[in-house]
Design an enzyme around this catalytic site. Structure first.
Site, mmCIF file in Angstrom:
data_model
loop_
_atom_site.group_PDB
_atom_site.id
_atom_site.type_symbol
_atom_site.label_atom_id
_atom_site.label_comp_id
_atom_site.label_asym_id
_atom_site.label_seq_id
_atom_site.Cartn_x
_atom_site.Cartn_y
_atom_site.Cartn_z
ATOM 1 N N GLU A 164 0.802 -1.230 0.000
ATOM 2 C CA GLU A 164 0.000 0.000 0.000
ATOM 3 C C GLU A 164 0.835 1.280 0.000
ATOM 4 N N TYR A 210 3.361 2.037 2.029
ATOM 5 C CA TYR A 210 3.911 2.440 3.322
ATOM 6 C C TYR A 210 5.434 2.182 3.336
ATOM 7 N N ARG A 215 2.576 -8.794 4.501
ATOM 8 C CA ARG A 215 1.646 -8.208 3.509
ATOM 9 C C ARG A 215 2.486 -7.711 2.349
ATOM 10 N N HIS A 253 -1.488 3.834 -1.953
ATOM 11 C CA HIS A 253 -2.565 4.800 -1.711
ATOM 12 C C HIS A 253 -2.547 5.934 -2.725
ATOM 13 N N GLN A 301 -18.519 4.840 2.113
ATOM 14 C CA GLN A 301 -19.091 6.066 2.680
ATOM 15 C C GLN A 301 -18.968 6.171 4.197
HETATM 16 P P1 FAD Z 1 -36.508 6.627 -0.649
HETATM 17 O O1 FAD Z 1 -35.394 5.818 -1.119
HETATM 18 O O2 FAD Z 1 -36.979 7.755 -1.485
HETATM 19 O O3 FAD Z 1 -37.732 5.646 -0.360
HETATM 20 C C1 FAD Z 1 -39.020 6.093 -0.050
HETATM 21 C C2 FAD Z 1 -40.030 5.033 -0.442
HETATM 22 O O4 FAD Z 1 -41.311 5.404 0.047
HETATM 23 C C3 FAD Z 1 -40.194 4.847 -1.941
HETATM 24 O O5 FAD Z 1 -40.031 3.496 -2.274
HETATM 25 C C4 FAD Z 1 -41.596 5.348 -2.218
HETATM 26 O O6 FAD Z 1 -42.209 4.661 -3.301
HETATM 27 C C5 FAD Z 1 -42.305 5.052 -0.912
HETATM 28 N N1 FAD Z 1 -43.495 5.856 -0.640
HETATM 29 C C6 FAD Z 1 -43.625 7.209 -0.710
HETATM 30 N N2 FAD Z 1 -44.865 7.562 -0.322
HETATM 31 C C7 FAD Z 1 -45.530 6.436 0.009
HETATM 32 C C8 FAD Z 1 -46.835 6.158 0.507
HETATM 33 N N3 FAD Z 1 -47.710 7.109 0.802
HETATM 34 N N4 FAD Z 1 -47.185 4.859 0.728
HETATM 35 C C9 FAD Z 1 -46.304 3.854 0.487
HETATM 36 N N5 FAD Z 1 -45.055 4.069 0.030
HETATM 37 C C10 FAD Z 1 -44.676 5.344 -0.203
HETATM 38 N N6 FAD Z 1 -27.049 7.165 -1.473
HETATM 39 C C11 FAD Z 1 -25.897 6.810 -0.948
HETATM 40 O O7 FAD Z 1 -25.756 6.817 0.260
HETATM 41 N N7 FAD Z 1 -24.866 6.386 -1.731
HETATM 42 C C12 FAD Z 1 -24.958 6.331 -3.058
HETATM 43 O O8 FAD Z 1 -24.013 5.965 -3.730
HETATM 44 C C13 FAD Z 1 -26.174 6.715 -3.653
HETATM 45 N N8 FAD Z 1 -26.312 6.691 -4.985
HETATM 46 C C14 FAD Z 1 -27.498 7.060 -5.528
HETATM 47 C C15 FAD Z 1 -27.629 7.030 -6.896
HETATM 48 C C16 FAD Z 1 -28.831 7.366 -7.487
HETATM 49 C C17 FAD Z 1 -28.949 7.340 -8.966
HETATM 50 C C18 FAD Z 1 -29.922 7.728 -6.665
HETATM 51 C C19 FAD Z 1 -31.248 8.086 -7.286
HETATM 52 C C20 FAD Z 1 -29.787 7.785 -5.301
HETATM 53 C C21 FAD Z 1 -28.572 7.463 -4.722
HETATM 54 N N9 FAD Z 1 -28.382 7.525 -3.356
HETATM 55 C C22 FAD Z 1 -27.210 7.135 -2.812
HETATM 56 C C23 FAD Z 1 -29.395 8.109 -2.469
HETATM 57 C C24 FAD Z 1 -30.162 7.077 -1.674
HETATM 58 O O9 FAD Z 1 -30.719 6.127 -2.538
HETATM 59 C C25 FAD Z 1 -31.230 7.800 -0.858
HETATM 60 O O10 FAD Z 1 -30.594 8.683 0.024
HETATM 61 C C26 FAD Z 1 -32.081 6.833 -0.062
HETATM 62 O O11 FAD Z 1 -32.730 5.935 -0.924
HETATM 63 C C27 FAD Z 1 -33.135 7.568 0.751
HETATM 64 O O12 FAD Z 1 -33.844 6.620 1.481
HETATM 65 P P2 FAD Z 1 -35.319 6.839 2.007
HETATM 66 O O13 FAD Z 1 -35.757 5.530 2.511
HETATM 67 O O14 FAD Z 1 -35.341 7.987 2.943
HETATM 68 O O15 FAD Z 1 -36.192 7.283 0.760
HETATM 69 P P1 NAP Z 2 -27.071 17.045 -4.246
HETATM 70 O O1 NAP Z 2 -25.762 16.413 -3.999
HETATM 71 O O2 NAP Z 2 -27.616 17.959 -3.238
HETATM 72 O O3 NAP Z 2 -26.959 17.791 -5.635
HETATM 73 C C1 NAP Z 2 -27.981 18.520 -6.200
HETATM 74 C C2 NAP Z 2 -27.420 19.313 -7.373
HETATM 75 O O4 NAP Z 2 -28.471 20.071 -7.931
HETATM 76 C C3 NAP Z 2 -26.326 20.256 -6.974
HETATM 77 O O5 NAP Z 2 -25.290 20.102 -7.918
HETATM 78 C C4 NAP Z 2 -26.966 21.649 -7.063
HETATM 79 O O6 NAP Z 2 -25.912 22.444 -7.553
HETATM 80 C C5 NAP Z 2 -28.123 21.450 -8.034
HETATM 81 N N1 NAP Z 2 -29.320 22.201 -7.694
HETATM 82 C C6 NAP Z 2 -29.924 22.314 -6.489
HETATM 83 N N2 NAP Z 2 -31.034 23.069 -6.585
HETATM 84 C C7 NAP Z 2 -31.140 23.433 -7.885
HETATM 85 C C8 NAP Z 2 -32.067 24.228 -8.599
HETATM 86 N N3 NAP Z 2 -33.113 24.782 -8.008
HETATM 87 N N4 NAP Z 2 -31.868 24.416 -9.915
HETATM 88 C C9 NAP Z 2 -30.814 23.861 -10.527
HETATM 89 N N5 NAP Z 2 -29.891 23.102 -9.893
HETATM 90 C C10 NAP Z 2 -30.055 22.895 -8.587
HETATM 91 O O7 NAP Z 2 -28.155 15.949 -4.456
HETATM 92 P P2 NAP Z 2 -28.268 14.724 -5.441
HETATM 93 O O8 NAP Z 2 -27.240 14.725 -6.504
HETATM 94 O O9 NAP Z 2 -29.680 14.746 -5.828
HETATM 95 O O10 NAP Z 2 -27.993 13.490 -4.524
HETATM 96 C C11 NAP Z 2 -28.867 13.180 -3.451
HETATM 97 C C12 NAP Z 2 -28.115 12.500 -2.383
HETATM 98 O O11 NAP Z 2 -27.777 11.188 -2.786
HETATM 99 C C13 NAP Z 2 -26.847 13.238 -2.092
HETATM 100 O O12 NAP Z 2 -26.962 13.944 -0.872
HETATM 101 C C14 NAP Z 2 -25.817 12.199 -2.051
HETATM 102 O O13 NAP Z 2 -25.232 12.102 -0.769
HETATM 103 C C15 NAP Z 2 -26.485 10.895 -2.363
HETATM 104 N N6 NAP Z 2 -25.686 10.261 -3.394
HETATM 105 C C16 NAP Z 2 -24.446 9.865 -3.075
HETATM 106 C C17 NAP Z 2 -23.650 9.319 -4.022
HETATM 107 C C18 NAP Z 2 -22.287 8.843 -3.677
HETATM 108 O O14 NAP Z 2 -21.573 8.383 -4.547
HETATM 109 N N7 NAP Z 2 -21.851 8.906 -2.456
HETATM 110 C C19 NAP Z 2 -24.108 9.189 -5.314
HETATM 111 C C20 NAP Z 2 -25.382 9.615 -5.622
HETATM 112 C C21 NAP Z 2 -26.155 10.171 -4.652
HETATM 113 P P3 NAP Z 2 -26.005 24.000 -7.829
HETATM 114 O O15 NAP Z 2 -26.937 24.525 -6.772
HETATM 115 O O16 NAP Z 2 -24.615 24.488 -7.720
HETATM 116 O O17 NAP Z 2 -26.510 24.099 -9.202
HETATM 117 FE FE1 SF4 Z 3 -17.903 0.423 4.025
HETATM 118 FE FE2 SF4 Z 3 -20.312 -0.567 4.667
HETATM 119 FE FE3 SF4 Z 3 -19.972 0.711 2.345
HETATM 120 FE FE4 SF4 Z 3 -18.916 -1.729 2.759
HETATM 121 S S1 SF4 Z 3 -21.086 -1.196 2.674
HETATM 122 S S2 SF4 Z 3 -17.887 0.008 1.847
HETATM 123 S S3 SF4 Z 3 -18.330 -1.574 4.884
HETATM 124 S S4 SF4 Z 3 -19.765 1.592 4.378
#
Ligand code: FAD
Ligand code: NAP
Ligand code: SF4
Length: 677
Positions: free
Chosen positions: A166, A168, A216, A254, A341
């Protein structure tokens, strides 16, 4: 009968027999630096020993002050410190496990002004220039390794792991990149290896035969001027002769610009190096990196490519990984999705490590899910990560739980995430929760939009609102144009993009969507393609194992935009952001910052850049499709409607706060609520 005969076979290492082939690899949890945290660390280790890890390797402990990762960070240099380790070794032995201490001298990666290295060459990932060790300094450092190994033995450890990979200190001695010495410790491959070999030889002399000395070894450095394969192979033979008991693989420094453990790295991507090393020595070899499921491990072991596998993060996600495999409950394993994360990203921010999927990890004594004394009927609305985590943890505690989900499957936004190339692994979490709902006895109602009236009529004692988020629709003139779609519509395949695409919003989802539009869908599943894209070659052909990257022309031309003037992807994780930024660059994604969105029409997306001095002229980006990734808004009408119902209502995940939401927070909130109710 087991599906994993090789994984579950014992391994005789002479004075000790491991009950199976699964080693818990070294991880820095953040509890190593102060002895006052050792009881928590002991509980973390004990739970993994109980879950079946055959050998646990601790996080790195430096043999002297110069080698610590940070000022005042973990070291084992005195008898007093050694005594403090007994709580760790006793806890593991009480569970029938075995534990080895990792000896890690960080060399130029020590983030301290007093860091040392073979030569005074600064690392690209540290601001401190190291001091070149004198010959006397080298001797003293070797003696320090020996002293620590002796102390580890006295503290009850079953062995030590000498960290030689790594990038080190030991690895720095091995590579011409960092070792420019011309004395007895550099100048030729043999002299560069001398430091590593002397450490192993003298440790073995000091600790006797009945103590594990794991080395390692950096099988591939993945940096320019790293080691050749001949040098790695010669080192393996020499440390064997010097008394090592086992070789554990390390992959990449790293500072390497090749990802080695993130989720987009194909599973078992580096297992072939274990096979190559096995043909060079008779020592048992441990394969590492992106081994997260029993069938992956069994494949490596069954093919004879390695004798053992090392899993680190998978033991954060699921302490019972081995036991579940042994009891044919593989479908109950909470699979590590390699997101980094809550583990590595925490470590880099100097926070305690845990797991996005298992917030109890490294918090075993604090976040306890014991049986409830007052079982209640609980409705959980929303089967995204927050609702799934909460519902299953509540049911595990003995509550009667009904889970309502509006869509026809569970997962919420995670079900979208799993469709992003490089995030296929996220489907494992949905599989896990699907099974967990069955195991814990949660009643699942799919395709049911839960209403306030229905929940009141249902007579629930408590309601958990986990209804998540919806994509924000920004108020840009023309946002209702036919070319505009949300990320959810695009990624779910409900709408087809044209060849030229503008992505509005460059947060985590905007970056993911850009990769969705430009990635080769199979690159994370096809090792050959992935190696070509990242320029992973062969150390037998080029030093360090680097090759010229070859990237296929993407299917879509993508422009990624944000209003902020800061660099794109700055908010992404420390250990994953650079991988996403490199991928976007390689795929030719145009990135525009500091934009104002003026309108969307048949000509495309009209943007301007303010009217300050030097501002670029407004322009039309001629695109066929505009994808909205402009953040999200909470869906919480249900919580508001239930306000006067008299039923206690709890709001978690995105329904609670949409800003800065991620699955880590959603799941943690769900589990913490379940622990309280
Ligand atoms: P949600 O995932 O939005 O789930 C809410 C659920 O409630 C939905 O299934 C919806 O259908 C249901 N629901 C709503 N209203 C009702 C109702 N009245 N009755 C029954 N069901 C209902 N997060 C990360 O940490 N790491 C990542 O790498 C990451 N990558 C992402 C990539 C993408 C493309 C996207 C879209 C998201 C990503 N996220 C990532 C974000 C992550 O998925 C969300 O933060 C997380 O899913 C939020 O969880 P939640 O349960 O609060 O809400
Ligand atoms: P986000 O990280 O908050 O990004 C939203 C983007 O939209 C920002 O770039 C913002 O930039 C823009 N934005 C906000 N309001 C806007 C407006 N009114 N008009 C135009 N642009 C606007 O949220 P997200 O990309 O939706 O992701 C949601 C969550 O999922 C994140 O918090 C993230 O942690 C999680 N996630 C994580 C990963 C991961 O790899 N760890 C991957 C996907 C998602 P400007 O305001 O500068 O334009
Ligand atoms: Fe780390 Fe848990 Fe994500 Fe695996 S799933 S990389 S242990 S945070």
């Amino acid at each position: 009968m087991t599906a994993y005969p090789h994984l579950l076979a014992p391994l005789d290492l002479g004075h000790v027999t491991l009950p199976n082939r699964v080693v818990m690899g070294s991880m820095h949890t953040g509890l190593e630096d102060h002895a006052r945290d050792f009881p928590k660390l002991a509980a973390f280790f004990a739970e993994r020993a109980r879950g079946g890890a055959s050998l646990i390797i601790t996080g790195g402990f430096s043999p002297n002050i110069a080698g610590t990762l940070l000022p005042l960070a973990s070291k084992l240099t005195t008898a007093r410190e050694g005594k403090q380790h007994r709580v760790l070794t006793r806890a593991v032995h009480a569970e029938g496990g075995r534990i080895a201490l990792q000896l890690l001298h960080a060399g130029r990666y020590s983030y301290t002004p007093w860091c040392v290295a073979p030569s005074a060459i600064k690392s690209p990932i540290s601001k401190f220039r190291p001091r070149a060790l004198t010959s006397r300094g080298i001797e003293r450092t070797i003696e320090a390794f020996v002293r620590s190994a002796r102390l580890a033995r006295q503290a009850g450890y079953d062995g030590v792991e000498v960290m030689g990979s790594e990038g080190y200190l030991i690895n720095q001695f091995l590579a011409p990149r960092t070792n420019k010495r011309t004395d007895a410790w550099g100048g030729t491959p043999e002299k560069r290896r001398r430091f590593a070999v002397e450490i192993v030889r003298r440790i073995r002399e000091a600790v006797g035969e009945d103590f594990l000395v794991i080395y390692r070894i950096s099988a591939v450095d993945l940096v320019p001027d790293g080691q050749t394969w001949d040098e790695v192979a010669a080192l393996a033979r020499e440390v064997e002769a010097a008394g090592a008991s086992v070789l554990n693989l390390g992959i990449g420094w790293h500072e390497a610009r090749v990802p080695t453990i993130v989720t987009s790295v194909p599973r078992a991507a580096f297992a072939s190096y274990a096979a190559r090393l096995k043909s060079e020595t008779s020592l048992p070899v441990i394969a590492t990196n992106r081994i997260n499921l029993p069938e992956v491990a069994e494949g490596i072991l069954g093919a004879g490519d390695a004798d053992l596998v090392s899993l680190a993060r998978p033991f954060l996600a699921d302490p019972e990984w081995v036991r579940k495999a042994a009891e044919s409950r593989t479908d109950e394993i909470n699979t590590c999705i390699a997101c980094n994360q809550a583990c590595l990203d925490h470590t880099f921010k100097r926070q305690r490590a845990t797991c996005l999927l298992n917030p109890r990890a490294v918090h075993e004594t604090e976040l306890v899910l014991g049986p409830t004394r007052r079982a209640r009927r609980v409705a959980v609305v929303g089967a995204g990560p927050a609702g799934l985590a909460c519902a299953t943890a509540l049911a595990e505690r003995g509550h009667t739980v009904e889970l309502f989900e509006a869509r026809d499957d569970i997962g919420g936004q995670f079900a979208i995430a799993q469709r992003i190339p490089g995030k296929e692994e996220f489907s494992e979490s949905i599989r896990y929760f699907r099974r967990r709902l069955q195991v814990t006895g949660v009643t699942l109602h799919l395709g049911r939009v839960a209403t306030a009236d229905e929940l009141v009529a249902g007579g629930f004692d408590e309601v958990v609102v986990a209804t998540g988020v919806r994509p924000r629709i920004p108020s840009i003139p023309g946002v209702d144009h036919s070319s505009v779609m949300t990320y959810a519509e695009l990624v779910r395949g409900e709408r087809e993009p044209g060849p030229r695409v503008a992505v509005i919003g460059a947060g985590g989802i905007g970056v993911d969507v850009s990769e969705f539009l430009t990635a080769q869908p199979s690159a994370t599943l096809d090792l050959g393609l992935w190696r070509a894209e990242w320029g992973v070659g062969d150390p037998a052909v080029s030093r360090g194992g680097l090759a010229t990257a070859v990237v296929e022309t993407p299917k879509h031309d993508v422009v990624l935009l944000q209003r902020k003037a800061s660099g794109i992807g700055k908010g992404l994780g420390k250990t994953t952001g650079w991988v996403h930024r490199a991928a976007l660059k390689a795929k030719g994604v145009e990135q525009l910052i500091g934009v104002s969105y003026d309108r969307i029409d048949d000509d495309g997306l009209h943007v301007s850049f303010g009217d300050g001095e030097g501002a670029a002229a407004p322009r039309v980006i001629p695109v066929d499709t505009v994808v909205l990734c402009a953040g999200q808004e909470s869906v919480r009408t249900l919580a508001d409607e239930l306000g006067d119902s008299g039923i206690p209502v709890h709001v978690i995940g995105g329904a609670d706060v949409a800003a800065e939401l991620d699955a880590k927070r959603a799941i943690r909130q769900g589990i913490e609520l379940a622990a309280r109710l």
